[in-house]
Each structure stands twice: as structure tokens, then as C-alpha cells.
Write an enzyme that holds these catalytic residues in place. Structure first.
Site, PDB file in Angstrom:
ATOM      1  N   GLU A  18      -2.549   8.753   8.315  1.00 35.44           N
ATOM      2  CA  GLU A  18      -1.356   8.557   8.543  1.00 35.44           C
ATOM      3  C   GLU A  18      -0.724   9.467   9.390  1.00 35.44           C
ATOM      4  O   GLU A  18       0.371   9.253   9.975  1.00 35.44           O
ATOM      5  CB  GLU A  18      -0.777   9.045   7.126  1.00 35.44           C
ATOM      6  CG  GLU A  18      -1.126   8.105   5.886  1.00 35.44           C
ATOM      7  CD  GLU A  18      -0.152   6.921   5.601  1.00 35.44           C
ATOM      8  OE1 GLU A  18       1.010   7.021   6.239  1.00 35.44           O
ATOM      9  OE2 GLU A  18      -0.573   5.809   5.423  1.00 35.44           O
TER      10      GLU A  18
ATOM     11  N   HIS B 272      -7.227   2.769   3.667  1.00 32.36           N
ATOM     12  CA  HIS B 272      -7.295   3.445   5.013  1.00 32.36           C
ATOM     13  C   HIS B 272      -8.629   3.611   5.777  1.00 32.36           C
ATOM     14  O   HIS B 272      -8.393   4.259   6.944  1.00 32.36           O
ATOM     15  CB  HIS B 272      -6.641   5.099   4.585  1.00 32.36           C
ATOM     16  CG  HIS B 272      -4.989   5.168   4.339  1.00 32.36           C
ATOM     17  ND1 HIS B 272      -4.516   4.480   3.148  1.00 32.36           N
ATOM     18  CD2 HIS B 272      -4.105   5.501   5.062  1.00 32.36           C
ATOM     19  CE1 HIS B 272      -3.186   4.571   3.331  1.00 32.36           C
ATOM     20  NE2 HIS B 272      -2.752   5.357   4.213  1.00 32.36           N
TER      21      HIS B 272
ATOM     22  N   CYS C 277      -4.237  -1.852  -1.921  1.00 34.78           N
ATOM     23  CA  CYS C 277      -4.445  -0.193  -2.075  1.00 34.78           C
ATOM     24  C   CYS C 277      -5.374   0.125  -3.549  1.00 34.78           C
ATOM     25  O   CYS C 277      -5.116  -0.615  -4.398  1.00 34.78           O
ATOM     26  CB  CYS C 277      -3.102   0.270  -2.551  1.00 34.78           C
ATOM     27  SG  CYS C 277      -3.124   2.105  -2.844  1.00 34.78           S
TER      28      CYS C 277
ATOM     29  N   ASP D  87       0.835  -0.980  -0.051  1.00 31.36           N
ATOM     30  CA  ASP D  87       0.046   0.048  -0.028  1.00 31.36           C
ATOM     31  C   ASP D  87       0.894   1.265   0.130  1.00 31.36           C
ATOM     32  O   ASP D  87       2.124   1.126   0.183  1.00 31.36           O
ATOM     33  CB  ASP D  87      -0.908  -0.036   1.175  1.00 31.36           C
ATOM     34  CG  ASP D  87      -1.864   1.156   1.303  1.00 31.36           C
ATOM     35  OD1 ASP D  87      -2.376   1.453   0.480  1.00 31.36           O
ATOM     36  OD2 ASP D  87      -1.774   1.985   2.408  1.00 31.36           O
ATOM     37  N   SER D  88       0.108   2.685  -0.070  1.00 31.11           N
ATOM     38  CA  SER D  88       1.167   3.432  -0.131  1.00 31.11           C
ATOM     39  C   SER D  88       1.833   3.717   1.422  1.00 31.11           C
ATOM     40  O   SER D  88       2.331   4.588   1.541  1.00 31.11           O
ATOM     41  CB  SER D  88       0.353   4.832  -0.396  1.00 31.11           C
ATOM     42  OG  SER D  88      -0.896   4.852   0.441  1.00 31.11           O
TER      43      SER D  88
ATOM     44  N   CYS E 116     -10.963   2.731   0.003  1.00 34.18           N
ATOM     45  CA  CYS E 116      -9.714   3.325   0.264  1.00 34.18           C
ATOM     46  C   CYS E 116      -9.287   2.391   1.451  1.00 34.18           C
ATOM     47  O   CYS E 116     -10.072   2.507   2.512  1.00 34.18           O
ATOM     48  CB  CYS E 116      -9.637   4.740   0.547  1.00 34.18           C
ATOM     49  SG  CYS E 116      -7.744   5.027   1.044  1.00 34.18           S
TER      50      CYS E 116
HETATM   51  N1  DGL Z   1      -4.753   3.297   0.688  1.00 31.71           N
HETATM   52  C1  DGL Z   1      -4.941   3.663  -0.501  1.00 31.71           C
HETATM   53  C2  DGL Z   1      -6.010   3.067  -1.290  1.00 31.71           C
HETATM   54  O1  DGL Z   1      -6.532   2.339  -0.755  1.00 31.71           O
HETATM   55  C3  DGL Z   1      -4.351   4.954  -0.821  1.00 31.71           C
HETATM   56  C4  DGL Z   1      -4.005   5.991   0.053  1.00 31.71           C
HETATM   57  C5  DGL Z   1      -3.381   7.138  -0.549  1.00 31.71           C
HETATM   58  O2  DGL Z   1      -2.128   6.869  -0.453  1.00 31.71           O
HETATM   59  O3  DGL Z   1      -3.790   8.193  -0.910  1.00 31.71           O
HETATM   60  O4  DGL Z   1      -6.715   3.874  -2.241  1.00 31.71           O
END
Ligand code: DGL
Length: 262
Positions: free
Chosen positions: A146, A180, A67, A3-4, A178
Site C-alpha cells: 500500500e 496484495h 480479497c 478489495d481493502s 492475499c
Molecule cells: N488483499 C487482502 C487479502 O487478500 C487483504 C489485505 C488487507 O487489507 O489486510 O487478504
């Protein structure tokens, strides 16, 4: 799995719980997060670099793109480039969303990159063209997570502002598109109300992963020893371990550094 940053840890948690005998390597590209506002071509290039590193260094048998933004940007390219199977988070999420909706009016929230890519709109029109879909980008949510801020007045204010169109649209199911966002689920649920079922792409991806491992005969046999977990970050290792451990749980006690090429 990659993931990012920390978001894919929601997929890691679901995977460790569902598949405790699998060995997991998780890479968070925290040096280059957030992916959401970046051009999709950049996210695609990062994803290919990460996949190459995971295959070369860890000899992985399967890759999970944990992600949504990277799935939207790079799933097909990754599947074409790698010799191992690749699982993304978008299709499992859409299937779960369709299963829980009675009214056939649903919503998806995600990063700007994911929403503008049209990946969810495309997947839904292929799987269920009769369903009404509202897609909303939620810039700022990832940055909150984050920073480790997953509840409180500040988070609630942003969630209330960005989800106003969803509250007005009277949907019965909302996909957290997402990885996150499950960390903000409590605030999101307070804002949209309990009649809206929240669907996490993290859980659904772990189920899809289990199915694929079974079908392809790749699943580790049960054993008295649980699987291992390794964590890798392209950013500050101490910060990654501290917040990652808080978000994931006791499995994340240390991490190794990976410096992306170029
Ligand atoms: N967790 C990521 C997603 O599912 C991306 C978050 C990001 O870095 O913008 O899209």
C-alpha cells in the site's frame, strides 16, 4: 470486484487480460484498509456494505471478492444476501496449489485475519486431507504494497524474517493467499528459492470467473469494442489513482469516491 485497497488489482489485471470484453468495476476500500488485523465481523460488515453499493449503483451481474480476508469473513453471507453469483479467491487458489505440488507438502501465506479464520486449513482438509499444510500470517506485507514498496532491502528483510518457517519446512508450492502479495512475488521467490512454485490466487480466480461466466451464460459476446473499467475508492482519490495506475497499468486513469455509510 472489491478489495481493502490495491491488492485486488492483481485479480483485476488477470481478469482484464483473460476477459477483455467484460465491463469491470473495481472498488478499493482504502479508507478502511488493512482488513487483515481487523475482527472478521467488521470485515464482514464492510463487505456487505460494498456489495450493496456495487449492486445498487453499478447493477453488477456478478461479484468477485478479490480479497482473501473478505472471502474468509464474508463469502457465505454475501452469497446468501445477493441475487448475483459471488466468486471468492480461496477455493480457486487451493485447487491450483494442489495441482502444482508433487511432494504434497505445501504452504499458504496470508493476513492474520485469513490465517486465523482457518479458511485455508478447512478448504484443504476438505479437498485433500492427505496434504501437509503450513499456514503463515505475514503482518506488514500489505502495508508495504500500500506504500508502493514492492522490492528493496527493507521489504527483503521482512520477507526473510516472516518466511523463515516456510523455508525450513521444505515445501514445494506456496500459495500467495492475499491478493496484495503477487506484488512482492520477486522478493518472495528470491527468499524461498526457485524450487518452490508460487501460486497466485489472482490468476486462478480469473480462470474460475471465466468458467462461471460461461456456465451461467453471463459472458459478454466478443465484440470489436473492449470492455470498460471503472475504479472506485473510499480513500484519497488522487493517491488511489497514482499508485493504482502504477500497479495495475494504463486502464486506471481516474477513480470516483465512495463514502461508506456510518
Ligand atoms: N488483499 C487482502 C487479502 O487478500 C487483504 C489485505 C488487507 O487489507 O489486510 O487478504
Amino acid at each position: 470486484m472489491f478489495d481493502s485497497g490495491f491488492g485486488g488489482l492483481t485479480v483485476a489485471r488477470a481478469t482484464i487480460d483473460l476477459l477483455p470484453h467484460e465491463d469491470l468495476v473495481y472498488l478499493g476500500d482504502t479508507a478502511r484498509y488493512p482488513y487483515g488485523p481487523r475482527p472478521l465481523d467488521d470485515v464482514k460488515a464492510y463487505s456487505l456494505q460494498i456489495a450493496e453499493h456495487l449492486v445498487d449503483r453499478y447493477d453488477i451481474k456478478l461479484l468477485v471478492v478479490a480479497c482473501n480476508t473478505a472471502t474468509a469473513a464474508a463469502l457465505d453471507d454475501l452469497a446468501g444476501a445477493l441475487d448475483v453469483p459471488v466468486v471468492g479467491v480461496i477455493e480457486p487458489g487451493v485447487r491450483a496449489l494442489l495441482e502444482v505440488s508433487d511432494s504434497r507438502r505445501v504452504a499458504v501465506i496470508g493476513t492474520v485475519g485469513t490465517v486465523e479464520s482457518g479458511a485455508y486449513q478447512h478448504a484443504l482438509s476438505r479437498l485433500a486431507p492427505d496434504v501437509d499444510l503450513l499456514c503463515c500470517a505475514c503482518p506488514g506485507f500489505v502495508e508495504f504494497v500500500e506504500r508502493g514498496v514492492t522490492f528493496g532491502a527493507e521489504a527483503r528483510l521482512l520477507v526473510t524474517r516472516l518466511l523463515a518457517p516456510i523455508v525450513a519446512a521444505d515445501v514445494d508450492a506456496l500459495l500467495l493467499g492475499c491478493t496484495h502479495y503477487p506484488y512482492l512475488a520477486r522478493v518472495i521467490s528470491d527468499v524461498v528459492g526457485q524450487k518452490v512454485v508460487l501460486v497466485s490466487s489472482a490468476d486462478e480466480t480469473a480462470f474460475a470467473l471465466a468458467r462461471l461466466l460461461n456456465e451461467d451464460g453471463l459472458r459478454n459476446p466478443p465484440s470489436p469494442m473492449p470492455g470498460t473499467q471503472q475504479f472506485v475508492s473510499s480513500g484519497d482519490i488522487r493517491a488511489f489513482t497514482a499508485l493504482g495506475g502504477r500497479l495495475l497499468g494504463p486502464e486506471l486513469v481516474d477513480a470516483e469516491l465512495w463514502t461508506p455509510p456510518g
